[in-house]
Design a protein around this motif. Sequence first.
Motif, PDB file in Angstrom:
ATOM      1  N   LEU A   6     -21.720 -16.836  10.630  1.00 28.00           N
ATOM      2  CA  LEU A   6     -21.036 -18.129  10.766  1.00 28.00           C
ATOM      3  C   LEU A   6     -20.035 -18.309   9.631  1.00 28.00           C
ATOM      4  O   LEU A   6     -20.246 -17.802   8.526  1.00 28.00           O
ATOM      5  N   GLU A   7     -18.969 -19.064   9.911  1.00 23.93           N
ATOM      6  CA  GLU A   7     -18.021 -19.368   8.847  1.00 23.93           C
ATOM      7  C   GLU A   7     -18.752 -20.118   7.735  1.00 23.93           C
ATOM      8  O   GLU A   7     -19.730 -20.822   7.981  1.00 23.93           O
ATOM      9  N   ASN A   8     -18.302 -19.908   6.522  1.00 21.02           N
ATOM     10  CA  ASN A   8     -18.880 -20.484   5.304  1.00 21.02           C
ATOM     11  C   ASN A   8     -20.275 -19.955   4.979  1.00 21.02           C
ATOM     12  O   ASN A   8     -20.938 -20.481   4.104  1.00 21.02           O
ATOM     13  N   SER A   9     -20.732 -18.920   5.680  1.00 16.08           N
ATOM     14  CA  SER A   9     -22.005 -18.273   5.347  1.00 16.08           C
ATOM     15  C   SER A   9     -21.732 -17.112   4.400  1.00 16.08           C
ATOM     16  O   SER A   9     -20.689 -16.468   4.480  1.00 16.08           O
ATOM     17  N   ARG A  22      -2.216  -9.406   7.069  1.00 17.05           N
ATOM     18  CA  ARG A  22      -2.050  -8.413   6.008  1.00 17.05           C
ATOM     19  C   ARG A  22      -3.251  -8.450   5.055  1.00 17.05           C
ATOM     20  O   ARG A  22      -3.990  -9.427   5.003  1.00 17.05           O
ATOM     21  N   TRP A  23      -3.420  -7.380   4.294  1.00 20.40           N
ATOM     22  CA  TRP A  23      -4.506  -7.307   3.317  1.00 20.40           C
ATOM     23  C   TRP A  23      -4.267  -8.312   2.199  1.00 20.40           C
ATOM     24  O   TRP A  23      -3.160  -8.433   1.678  1.00 20.40           O
ATOM     25  N   THR A  24      -5.324  -9.031   1.832  1.00 16.70           N
ATOM     26  CA  THR A  24      -5.283 -10.031   0.767  1.00 16.70           C
ATOM     27  C   THR A  24      -6.408  -9.733  -0.218  1.00 16.70           C
ATOM     28  O   THR A  24      -7.543  -9.480   0.194  1.00 16.70           O
ATOM     29  N   ASN A  25      -6.097  -9.753  -1.513  1.00 17.35           N
ATOM     30  CA  ASN A  25      -7.137  -9.561  -2.522  1.00 17.35           C
ATOM     31  C   ASN A  25      -8.030 -10.794  -2.554  1.00 17.35           C
ATOM     32  O   ASN A  25      -7.537 -11.920  -2.665  1.00 17.35           O
ATOM     33  N   ILE A  26      -9.336 -10.564  -2.464  1.00 21.03           N
ATOM     34  CA  ILE A  26     -10.262 -11.707  -2.508  1.00 21.03           C
ATOM     35  C   ILE A  26     -11.116 -11.706  -3.769  1.00 21.03           C
ATOM     36  O   ILE A  26     -11.692 -12.728  -4.118  1.00 21.03           O
ATOM     37  N   ALA A  27     -11.200 -10.555  -4.455  1.00 18.95           N
ATOM     38  CA  ALA A  27     -11.989 -10.516  -5.693  1.00 18.95           C
ATOM     39  C   ALA A  27     -11.721  -9.226  -6.436  1.00 18.95           C
ATOM     40  O   ALA A  27     -11.303  -8.227  -5.861  1.00 18.95           O
ATOM     41  N   VAL A  63     -21.903  -5.204  -6.205  1.00 20.08           N
ATOM     42  CA  VAL A  63     -22.350  -6.128  -5.163  1.00 20.08           C
ATOM     43  C   VAL A  63     -21.518  -7.383  -5.320  1.00 20.08           C
ATOM     44  O   VAL A  63     -21.366  -7.899  -6.427  1.00 20.08           O
ATOM     45  N   PHE A  64     -20.971  -7.864  -4.207  1.00 21.27           N
ATOM     46  CA  PHE A  64     -20.130  -9.057  -4.234  1.00 21.27           C
ATOM     47  C   PHE A  64     -20.539  -9.965  -3.080  1.00 21.27           C
ATOM     48  O   PHE A  64     -20.665  -9.509  -1.944  1.00 21.27           O
ATOM     49  N   THR A  65     -20.753 -11.232  -3.379  1.00 23.29           N
ATOM     50  CA  THR A  65     -21.104 -12.223  -2.355  1.00 23.29           C
ATOM     51  C   THR A  65     -19.877 -13.067  -2.068  1.00 23.29           C
ATOM     52  O   THR A  65     -19.255 -13.604  -2.982  1.00 23.29           O
ATOM     53  N   TRP A  66     -19.557 -13.198  -0.784  1.00 20.78           N
ATOM     54  CA  TRP A  66     -18.353 -13.896  -0.351  1.00 20.78           C
ATOM     55  C   TRP A  66     -18.694 -14.788   0.830  1.00 20.78           C
ATOM     56  O   TRP A  66     -19.460 -14.400   1.709  1.00 20.78           O
ATOM     57  N   ALA A  67     -18.115 -15.980   0.869  1.00 15.71           N
ATOM     58  CA  ALA A  67     -18.304 -16.915   1.983  1.00 15.71           C
ATOM     59  C   ALA A  67     -16.944 -17.138   2.659  1.00 15.71           C
ATOM     60  O   ALA A  67     -16.162 -17.981   2.236  1.00 15.71           O
ATOM     61  N   PRO A  68     -16.645 -16.361   3.723  1.00 17.20           N
ATOM     62  CA  PRO A  68     -15.356 -16.524   4.409  1.00 17.20           C
ATOM     63  C   PRO A  68     -15.216 -17.920   4.999  1.00 17.20           C
ATOM     64  O   PRO A  68     -16.145 -18.440   5.604  1.00 17.20           O
ATOM     65  N   THR A  69     -14.048 -18.505   4.814  1.00 17.73           N
ATOM     66  CA  THR A  69     -13.805 -19.859   5.332  1.00 17.73           C
ATOM     67  C   THR A  69     -13.029 -19.845   6.633  1.00 17.73           C
ATOM     68  O   THR A  69     -12.857 -20.886   7.253  1.00 17.73           O
ATOM     69  N   SER A  70     -12.541 -18.682   7.040  1.00 20.87           N
ATOM     70  CA  SER A  70     -11.794 -18.569   8.295  1.00 20.87           C
ATOM     71  C   SER A  70     -12.676 -17.890   9.339  1.00 20.87           C
ATOM     72  O   SER A  70     -13.464 -17.010   9.012  1.00 20.87           O
ATOM     73  N   ASP A  71     -12.504 -18.281  10.596  1.00 23.88           N
ATOM     74  CA  ASP A  71     -13.244 -17.608  11.649  1.00 23.88           C
ATOM     75  C   ASP A  71     -12.365 -16.533  12.266  1.00 23.88           C
ATOM     76  O   ASP A  71     -11.170 -16.482  12.058  1.00 23.88           O
ATOM     77  N   GLY A  72     -12.992 -15.643  12.998  1.00 27.71           N
ATOM     78  CA  GLY A  72     -12.268 -14.553  13.642  1.00 27.71           C
ATOM     79  C   GLY A  72     -12.808 -13.214  13.189  1.00 27.71           C
ATOM     80  O   GLY A  72     -13.908 -13.107  12.659  1.00 27.71           O
ATOM     81  N   ILE A  85     -16.243  -7.547  10.210  1.00 26.12           N
ATOM     82  CA  ILE A  85     -17.187  -8.660  10.334  1.00 26.12           C
ATOM     83  C   ILE A  85     -16.576  -9.682  11.281  1.00 26.12           C
ATOM     84  O   ILE A  85     -15.402 -10.016  11.171  1.00 26.12           O
ATOM     85  N   ILE A  86     -17.376 -10.188  12.206  1.00 27.46           N
ATOM     86  CA  ILE A  86     -16.928 -11.252  13.103  1.00 27.46           C
ATOM     87  C   ILE A  86     -17.505 -12.560  12.579  1.00 27.46           C
ATOM     88  O   ILE A  86     -18.715 -12.691  12.414  1.00 27.46           O
ATOM     89  N   ILE A  87     -16.609 -13.495  12.300  1.00 27.26           N
ATOM     90  CA  ILE A  87     -17.001 -14.804  11.776  1.00 27.26           C
ATOM     91  C   ILE A  87     -16.887 -15.817  12.911  1.00 27.26           C
ATOM     92  O   ILE A  87     -15.798 -16.040  13.444  1.00 27.26           O
ATOM     93  N   LEU A  88     -18.015 -16.423  13.277  1.00 25.54           N
ATOM     94  CA  LEU A  88     -18.026 -17.412  14.357  1.00 25.54           C
ATOM     95  C   LEU A  88     -17.825 -18.812  13.794  1.00 25.54           C
ATOM     96  O   LEU A  88     -18.437 -19.166  12.780  1.00 25.54           O
ATOM     97  N   PRO A  89     -16.992 -19.615  14.452  1.00 29.60           N
ATOM     98  CA  PRO A  89     -16.828 -21.000  13.999  1.00 29.60           C
ATOM     99  C   PRO A  89     -18.114 -21.790  14.254  1.00 29.60           C
ATOM    100  O   PRO A  89     -18.781 -21.599  15.278  1.00 29.60           O
ATOM    101  N   ILE A  90     -18.446 -22.660  13.340  1.00 26.00           N
ATOM    102  CA  ILE A  90     -19.674 -23.441  13.448  1.00 26.00           C
ATOM    103  C   ILE A  90     -19.666 -24.303  14.704  1.00 26.00           C
ATOM    104  O   ILE A  90     -20.675 -24.406  15.399  1.00 26.00           O
ATOM    105  N   PHE A  91     -18.527 -24.897  15.054  1.00 29.08           N
ATOM    106  CA  PHE A  91     -18.491 -25.777  16.225  1.00 29.08           C
ATOM    107  C   PHE A  91     -18.782 -25.002  17.503  1.00 29.08           C
ATOM    108  O   PHE A  91     -19.379 -25.531  18.434  1.00 29.08           O
ATOM    109  N   LEU A  92     -18.374 -23.728  17.578  1.00 19.20           N
ATOM    110  CA  LEU A  92     -18.643 -22.924  18.765  1.00 19.20           C
ATOM    111  C   LEU A  92     -20.141 -22.672  18.926  1.00 19.20           C
ATOM    112  O   LEU A  92     -20.691 -22.803  20.018  1.00 19.20           O
TER     113      LEU A  92
END
Length: 135
Positions: free
Chosen positions: A17-20, A47-52, A63-72, A96-103
């Motif tokens: 889920l998004e934000n997980s 495009r590729w974006t640096n996240i950390a 080991v890196f923990t990340w909470a994606p805020t975008s779905d898709g 990774i497939i990120i599902l929107p919470i509302f869905l």
Amino acid sequence: VAAGAARLLNSNASITLENSNVILTTQIYPQTANENVTVQAKINSDRWTNIASVQTQANGRFVFTWAPTSDGEIAVQASWVGNRQYNGATSAQANIIILPIFLVALILCLMSTLLLLALVFFKTRRKNPDLKYRA
């Protein structure tokens, strides 16, 4: 300068889920401590974006923990520029497939509604009358 390598970037989830939280791990070779590894994401084929930027542990692992805020669909990879002794390397990407919470909430509501309708249908339908009372 010898060749360096980065193992496949691993993720604890292929669908979430998004934000997980998503936990990303990889390891560079040779196993070197305190090397900076850049974690990158490509969201929905953008495009590729640096996240950390993460430092490796003594065994070359991070080991890196990340909470994606975008779905898709999100592709992630790790890049290491190398050092004086070893050339850098980039890991294979993990998807990774990120599902929107509302869905997910909508699907759960629909399933609950269907279950409730089935329950009402089976509780209220009439049973066949007893055949011995027919004329």
